[in-house]
Design a protein around this motif. Structure first.
Motif, PDB file in Angstrom:
ATOM      1  N   LEU A  84       0.825  -1.212   0.000  1.00  0.00           N
ATOM      2  CA  LEU A  84       0.000   0.000   0.000  1.00  0.00           C
ATOM      3  C   LEU A  84       0.862   1.266   0.000  1.00  0.00           C
ATOM      4  O   LEU A  84       0.521   2.260  -0.627  1.00  0.00           O
ATOM      5  N   THR A 119      -2.029   8.291   0.280  1.00  0.00           N
ATOM      6  CA  THR A 119      -2.227   9.723   0.019  1.00  0.00           C
ATOM      7  C   THR A 119      -3.686  10.027  -0.305  1.00  0.00           C
ATOM      8  O   THR A 119      -4.082  11.178  -0.319  1.00  0.00           O
ATOM      9  N   GLY A 147     -10.359   9.576  -1.684  1.00  0.00           N
ATOM     10  CA  GLY A 147     -11.238   8.451  -2.001  1.00  0.00           C
ATOM     11  C   GLY A 147     -11.940   7.994  -0.729  1.00  0.00           C
ATOM     12  O   GLY A 147     -11.678   8.533   0.349  1.00  0.00           O
ATOM     13  N   ILE A 168     -14.168  -2.239   4.220  1.00  0.00           N
ATOM     14  CA  ILE A 168     -14.335  -2.526   2.774  1.00  0.00           C
ATOM     15  C   ILE A 168     -14.704  -3.993   2.550  1.00  0.00           C
ATOM     16  O   ILE A 168     -15.462  -4.318   1.635  1.00  0.00           O
ATOM     17  N   ILE A 205     -11.472  -7.096  -6.708  1.00  0.00           N
ATOM     18  CA  ILE A 205     -10.595  -6.081  -6.093  1.00  0.00           C
ATOM     19  C   ILE A 205      -9.279  -6.039  -6.871  1.00  0.00           C
ATOM     20  O   ILE A 205      -8.760  -4.966  -7.179  1.00  0.00           O
ATOM     21  N   LYS A 264     -14.286   1.520 -14.470  1.00  0.00           N
ATOM     22  CA  LYS A 264     -15.181   2.670 -14.324  1.00  0.00           C
ATOM     23  C   LYS A 264     -14.542   3.885 -15.008  1.00  0.00           C
ATOM     24  O   LYS A 264     -13.825   4.655 -14.367  1.00  0.00           O
ATOM     25  N   ALA A 308     -12.008   8.927 -10.456  1.00  0.00           N
ATOM     26  CA  ALA A 308     -10.917   9.762  -9.945  1.00  0.00           C
ATOM     27  C   ALA A 308      -9.775   8.918  -9.398  1.00  0.00           C
ATOM     28  O   ALA A 308      -8.721   9.444  -9.060  1.00  0.00           O
ATOM     29  N   LEU A 359      -6.986  -6.004   2.255  1.00  0.00           N
ATOM     30  CA  LEU A 359      -8.265  -5.293   2.334  1.00  0.00           C
ATOM     31  C   LEU A 359      -9.361  -6.209   2.881  1.00  0.00           C
ATOM     32  O   LEU A 359     -10.272  -5.763   3.576  1.00  0.00           O
TER      33      LEU A 359
HETATM   34  C1  HEC Z   1      -5.152   9.817  -6.351  1.00  0.00           C
HETATM   35  C2  HEC Z   1      -5.998   9.245  -5.327  1.00  0.00           C
HETATM   36  C3  HEC Z   1      -6.073   7.736  -5.179  1.00  0.00           C
HETATM   37  C4  HEC Z   1      -5.040   6.845  -5.054  1.00  0.00           C
HETATM   38  C5  HEC Z   1      -3.542   7.094  -5.128  1.00  0.00           C
HETATM   39  C6  HEC Z   1      -5.661   5.561  -4.795  1.00  0.00           C
HETATM   40  N1  HEC Z   1      -7.027   5.678  -4.789  1.00  0.00           N
HETATM   41 FE1  HEC Z   1      -8.376   4.203  -4.403  1.00  0.00          FE
HETATM   42  N2  HEC Z   1      -9.886   5.455  -4.833  1.00  0.00           N
HETATM   43  C7  HEC Z   1      -9.760   6.801  -5.106  1.00  0.00           C
HETATM   44  C8  HEC Z   1     -11.073   7.350  -5.421  1.00  0.00           C
HETATM   45  C9  HEC Z   1     -11.368   8.796  -5.783  1.00  0.00           C
HETATM   46  C10 HEC Z   1     -11.980   6.277  -5.322  1.00  0.00           C
HETATM   47  C11 HEC Z   1     -13.494   6.304  -5.606  1.00  0.00           C
HETATM   48  C12 HEC Z   1     -13.618   5.811  -7.027  1.00  0.00           C
HETATM   49  C13 HEC Z   1     -15.002   5.823  -7.591  1.00  0.00           C
HETATM   50  O1  HEC Z   1     -15.964   5.512  -6.868  1.00  0.00           O
HETATM   51  O2  HEC Z   1     -15.094   6.111  -8.792  1.00  0.00           O
HETATM   52  C14 HEC Z   1     -11.202   5.109  -4.941  1.00  0.00           C
HETATM   53  C15 HEC Z   1     -11.745   3.847  -4.714  1.00  0.00           C
HETATM   54  C16 HEC Z   1     -11.063   2.773  -4.174  1.00  0.00           C
HETATM   55  C17 HEC Z   1     -11.650   1.526  -3.752  1.00  0.00           C
HETATM   56  C18 HEC Z   1     -13.137   1.192  -3.779  1.00  0.00           C
HETATM   57  C19 HEC Z   1     -13.689   1.737  -2.481  1.00  0.00           C
HETATM   58  C20 HEC Z   1     -15.171   1.566  -2.306  1.00  0.00           C
HETATM   59  O3  HEC Z   1     -15.677   1.932  -1.229  1.00  0.00           O
HETATM   60  O4  HEC Z   1     -15.861   1.087  -3.199  1.00  0.00           O
HETATM   61  C21 HEC Z   1     -10.636   0.754  -3.280  1.00  0.00           C
HETATM   62  C22 HEC Z   1     -10.751  -0.651  -2.694  1.00  0.00           C
HETATM   63  C23 HEC Z   1      -9.415   1.502  -3.424  1.00  0.00           C
HETATM   64  N3  HEC Z   1      -9.718   2.732  -3.982  1.00  0.00           N
HETATM   65  C24 HEC Z   1      -8.172   1.057  -3.051  1.00  0.00           C
HETATM   66  C25 HEC Z   1      -6.987   1.707  -3.360  1.00  0.00           C
HETATM   67  C26 HEC Z   1      -5.684   1.139  -3.189  1.00  0.00           C
HETATM   68  C27 HEC Z   1      -5.404  -0.209  -2.556  1.00  0.00           C
HETATM   69  C28 HEC Z   1      -4.785   2.046  -3.671  1.00  0.00           C
HETATM   70  C29 HEC Z   1      -3.285   1.882  -3.844  1.00  0.00           C
HETATM   71  C30 HEC Z   1      -2.921   0.765  -4.707  1.00  0.00           C
HETATM   72  C31 HEC Z   1      -5.525   3.219  -4.090  1.00  0.00           C
HETATM   73  N4  HEC Z   1      -6.865   2.962  -3.901  1.00  0.00           N
HETATM   74  C32 HEC Z   1      -4.962   4.386  -4.579  1.00  0.00           C
HETATM   75  C33 HEC Z   1      -8.590   7.529  -5.089  1.00  0.00           C
HETATM   76  C34 HEC Z   1      -7.309   6.991  -5.020  1.00  0.00           C
END
Ligand code: HEC
Length: 142
Positions: free
Chosen positions: A57, A64, A79, A85, A102, A113, A117, A135
């Motif tokens: 992670l 971040t 996010g 989760i 996942i 999707k 973002a 997770l």
């Molecule tokens: C730049 C910001 C950003 C980074 C870096 C990022 N995410 Fe996300 N993540 C988001 C956003 C914004 C969403 C919501 C996406 C959507 O619903 O379209 C999301 C959604 C998710 C979800 C789904 C959550 C849900 O409630 O449905 C998971 C799981 C997740 N991220 C895991 C990770 C993991 C693990 C990493 C690193 C490998 C990571 N994310 C890196 C911004 C980020």
């Protein structure tokens, strides 16, 4: 990390809030920030390991953007928070929440999707499996 690497991370964290998802994905030099996934990776990868996932992670800067219980530095809300989760029925509101899905989400959120973002971070098959295993341990607290 060396001092130089730490300052690189500090500089990155300062500009991160100003970047759009598109700019973040592109990276400074116009190339994606990390290597593209290797197509043969899936056959080489072992079963996910939650402890390795917790470490991975950090490498992909998940911290971040997400609040993640038990992970140092993960208190950001770009996010959704990832606590609990394991018990949510959908990933990002569009995909059934299974370990395989996942992995697919982590490998390429934009395929699942379009316009999301969450950027494509170049997560390897093995790291995605490890992170999925981690997770899966995040149950909702009492
Ligand atoms: C730049 C910001 C950003 C980074 C870096 C990022 N995410 Fe996300 N993540 C988001 C956003 C914004 C969403 C919501 C996406 C959507 O619903 O379209 C999301 C959604 C998710 C979800 C789904 C959550 C849900 O409630 O449905 C998971 C799981 C997740 N991220 C895991 C990770 C993991 C693990 C990493 C690193 C490998 C990571 N994310 C890196 C911004 C980020």
């Amino acid at each position: 990390m060396t001092d130089d690497e730490i300052w690189d991370v500090v500089a990155f964290l300062r500009v991160l809030p100003t970047l759009s998802a598109e700019e973040y994905r592109r990276g400074e030099d116009g190339r994606p920030p990390t290597a593209q996934p290797d197509k043969n990776e899936a056959s080489k990868a072992r079963v996910g390991d939650a402890r390795a996932g917790r470490n991975a992670l950090q490498q992909y800067l998940c911290v971040t953007c997400h609040a993640i219980p038990g992970v140092p530095g993960a208190w950001n809300y770009v996010g959704p928070a990832l606590g609990g989760i394991a018990e949510r029925p959908y990933i990002a509101g569009v995909l059934n929440n299974t370990p395989e899905n996942i992995v697919r989400w982590l490998r390429s959120p934009s395929t699942i999707k379009p316009g999301t973002a969450m950027p494509d971070l170049g997560v390897s098959e093995q790291d995605a499996r490890d992170i999925a295993a981690f997770l899966d341990t995040l149950q909702e607290g009492p």
